[in-house]
Motif scaffolding. Structure first.
Motif, mmCIF file in Angstrom:
data_model
loop_
_atom_site.group_PDB
_atom_site.id
_atom_site.type_symbol
_atom_site.label_atom_id
_atom_site.label_comp_id
_atom_site.label_asym_id
_atom_site.label_seq_id
_atom_site.Cartn_x
_atom_site.Cartn_y
_atom_site.Cartn_z
ATOM 1 N N SER A 58 11.836 4.550 -1.158
ATOM 2 C CA SER A 58 12.895 3.881 -1.912
ATOM 3 C C SER A 58 14.256 4.195 -1.290
ATOM 4 C CB SER A 58 12.858 4.333 -3.373
ATOM 5 O OG SER A 58 13.925 3.754 -4.084
ATOM 6 N N GLU A 99 2.997 14.571 -2.623
ATOM 7 C CA GLU A 99 2.556 13.794 -3.781
ATOM 8 C C GLU A 99 3.021 12.353 -3.611
ATOM 9 O OE1 GLU A 99 0.722 14.823 -6.428
ATOM 10 O OE2 GLU A 99 0.507 16.770 -5.445
ATOM 11 N N ILE A 100 2.216 11.408 -4.051
ATOM 12 C CA ILE A 100 2.516 9.990 -3.866
ATOM 13 C C ILE A 100 3.863 9.617 -4.492
ATOM 14 C CG2 ILE A 100 1.227 9.188 -5.884
ATOM 15 C CD1 ILE A 100 1.497 7.403 -2.459
ATOM 16 N N GLU A 101 4.235 10.229 -5.600
ATOM 17 C CA GLU A 101 5.520 9.902 -6.234
ATOM 18 C C GLU A 101 6.689 10.282 -5.341
ATOM 19 O OE1 GLU A 101 5.916 7.901 -8.833
ATOM 20 O OE2 GLU A 101 3.719 7.785 -8.775
ATOM 21 N N PHE A 102 6.572 11.420 -4.640
ATOM 22 C CA PHE A 102 7.631 11.819 -3.721
ATOM 23 C C PHE A 102 7.688 10.857 -2.533
ATOM 24 C CE2 PHE A 102 9.288 14.253 -0.081
ATOM 25 C CZ PHE A 102 10.564 14.514 -0.570
ATOM 26 N N LYS A 106 6.900 7.715 -2.524
ATOM 27 C CA LYS A 106 7.545 6.495 -3.020
ATOM 28 C C LYS A 106 9.053 6.675 -3.110
ATOM 29 C CE LYS A 106 3.630 4.684 -5.647
ATOM 30 N NZ LYS A 106 3.108 4.371 -6.996
ATOM 31 N N GLU A 107 9.502 7.847 -3.521
ATOM 32 C CA GLU A 107 10.930 8.141 -3.618
ATOM 33 C C GLU A 107 11.580 8.129 -2.228
ATOM 34 O OE1 GLU A 107 13.162 12.076 -4.940
ATOM 35 O OE2 GLU A 107 12.047 11.182 -6.622
ATOM 36 N N SER A 112 1.802 6.033 4.001
ATOM 37 C CA SER A 112 2.419 7.335 4.245
ATOM 38 C C SER A 112 2.755 7.482 5.725
ATOM 39 C CB SER A 112 1.491 8.468 3.812
ATOM 40 O OG SER A 112 1.351 8.466 2.419
#
Length: 156
Positions: A93, A84-87, A89-90, A55
């Motif tokens: 990406s 949030e970890i998904e955000f 990662k986005e 992060s």
């Protein structure tokens, strides 16, 4: 010996072939415990990118020619808040997509600007390959969510 043009061609290929295309999957067995290490080699040139964290992270890219370090860039940054970890990662990406657009006129990270949907990548810098400083940001829905500072140049 190498020319600056050959060095620049190699640097762009290396940046596109490692984190920008493969992310952490490009990692080889790291020399430093707890780090990720990405490498690309072509002819007498070797590119090595070693970084710690996710992060928020810090790292260094080094280009070697015939086994001797000739250029380096240090960097640190990451997401600006607890997301949030998904955000996260986005965001990364999208960062990799921007970095795949690195070019000879802006060879440090990504292009001056790259836009996709609600994401905007921006890079500003001063100097040239021999000595430079810069900053990149990513905004999502008009809010800066990621920033990174970098500096480097040819090693003398």
């Amino acid at each position: 010996m190498y020319t600056e043009e050959k060095f620049l061609d190699f640097l762009i290929k290396a940046k596109k072939a490692t984190y920008a295309s493969q992310g952490d999957n490009a990692s080889v067995t790291p020399l430093l415990e707890g780090s990720r290490q990405l490498e690309f080699q072509e002819g007498h040139f070797l590119y090595r990118d070693v970084y710690f964290g996710m992060s928020y992270f810090a790292g260094q890219e080094v280009v070697y020619y015939q086994g001797n370090p000739i250029w380096s860039m240090c960097y640190s940054g990451g997401v600006d808040k607890e997301f949030e970890i998904e955000f996260v990662k986005e965001v990364y990406s999208f960062l990799r997509k921007a970095m795949r657009n690195v070019s000879a006129d802006n060879p440090f990270r990504g292009p001056k600007e790259f836009v996709e949907g609600d994401y905007i990548y921006r890079d500003s810098n001063k100097g040239e390959l021999g000595k430079f400083v810069g900053k990149e940001t990513i905004s999502f829905a008009n809010e800066v969510v990621y920033s990174l500072h970098y500096s480097g140049g040819f090693i003398k």
